[in-house]
Design a protein around this motif. Structure first.
Motif, PDB file in Angstrom:
ATOM      1  N   CYS A 143       0.197 -37.183  13.090  1.00 16.32           N
ATOM      2  CA  CYS A 143       1.169 -38.272  13.197  1.00 16.32           C
ATOM      3  C   CYS A 143       2.114 -38.127  14.392  1.00 16.32           C
ATOM      4  O   CYS A 143       2.931 -39.018  14.635  1.00 16.32           O
ATOM      5  N   ILE A 145       4.632 -36.280  14.536  1.00 13.32           N
ATOM      6  CA  ILE A 145       5.982 -36.235  13.967  1.00 13.32           C
ATOM      7  C   ILE A 145       6.408 -34.769  13.841  1.00 13.32           C
ATOM      8  O   ILE A 145       5.688 -33.955  13.264  1.00 13.32           O
ATOM      9  N   TYR A 158       7.690 -45.470  12.061  1.00 14.24           N
ATOM     10  CA  TYR A 158       6.283 -45.026  12.016  1.00 14.24           C
ATOM     11  C   TYR A 158       5.519 -45.842  10.978  1.00 14.24           C
ATOM     12  O   TYR A 158       4.392 -46.282  11.229  1.00 14.24           O
TER      13      TYR A 158
END
Length: 291
Positions: A143, A145, A158
């Motif tokens: 992701c 992240i 997101y």
């Protein structure tokens, strides 16, 4: 899952092998009361009430607390095979009553307990080699992240970018809720084959697991997946009485529970250093019977 008639003997043999494994490990089988006058707060788990003519009880959702009381009273290493009860809607991997295996071993951390879990699975016939992932690495890999520096605003953006529905998300002011949502939609689905073990959960996801600070703050807990099905959840157990009380009260407050309805941290003040894990037995059987 429901066991077909012609699988009953297979399942009985499966349970016997579990008991044999712990017998050879010199881990004692115990039996605890499934009726609890108070509850252990657990986010995402709703307990079923049982009302007698004399008192209101909760059917245990896990034998955790009663087993920890035994540990605090010098039981040594223990395990239990017992039905537990949760007020869950019936779905593929959920039903109100299911068979749980839970065990605790003294003097080991969660990494050593992971090794014992893998030993058990191998003894039951699983051939997969375990792949171990750190949760922060998975979020960065899949992701992009950084879970240690992210914010709710970033996680919401997101979700919007990847069309992940979040309007029904409970506790939107808690970062762990957004992490869980993205986890289910973007990462957990990658574990569709093999034996995957995830550790180093966020400190916000610690529940009653110990938290350490190096190489970054994380909870000493893990979850195990076989062919995409979560079968186990384990902790290096939190022992500090002050922190146990704080966590219980915090979880209870977030769940809207009164202090009077929550178990007393003093029950387990003398619990020795240990790690514990719970395993969904029918889930595990269903996965091992297909490999």
């Amino acid at each position: 899952m429901s066991l077909e008639y012609n699988n009953l003997k297979d399942f009985s043999e499966f349970v016997r092998k579990i008991r044999d494994f712990f017998h050879h490990k010199n881990i004692t089988e115990v039996f605890t009361d499934p009726l609890m006058p108070k509850r252990v707060p657990d986010m995402g788990v709703d307990m079923i009430k049982a009302i007698s003519s004399h008192q209101k009880y909760y059917l245990h959702s896990s034998p955790e607390w009663e087993m920890k009381k035994l540990l605090a009273n010098h039981s040594g290493d223990i395990y239990q095979l017992v039905h537990v009860f949760r007020d869950d809607p019936v779905a593929k991997w959920h039903k109100p009553a299911f068979l749980m295996l839970e065990w605790y071993q003294l003097g080991i951390d969660e990494q050593a307990l992971i090794e014992v879990c893998c030993e058990l699975f191998a003894a039951l016939g699983l051939k997969y080699k375990a792949v171990i992932h750190h949760l922060p690495d998975l979020f960065f890999e899949h992701c992009q992240i950084n879970v240690h520096q992210t914010s709710i605003e970033e996680l919401r953006a997101y979700c919007e970018q990847h069309k992940i529905e979040y309007t029904g998300l409970i506790r939107q002011t808690e970062i762990s809720s957004w992490i869980d949502l993205i986890w289910v939609n973007q990462i957990e689905v990658k574990f569709n084959r093999g034996l995957h073990i995830v550790d180093r959960y966020l400190s916000e996801q610690s529940a009653l697991a110990n938290v350490i600070s190096e190489p970054y703050p994380y909870a000493q807990r893990f979850e195990i997946y076989i062919n995409g099905c979560e079968v186990a959840n384990g902790y290096n157990e939190l022992r500090d009485p002050r922190l146990v009380e704080e966590r219980l009260n915090d979880l209870g407050q977030r769940m809207g529970l009164s202090k009077e309805s929550i178990v007393d941290y003093k029950d387990i003040e003398a619990m020795p250093r240990c790690s514990g894990v719970s395993v969904g037995v029918e889930r595990l059987y269903s996965q091992l019977s297909t490999v």
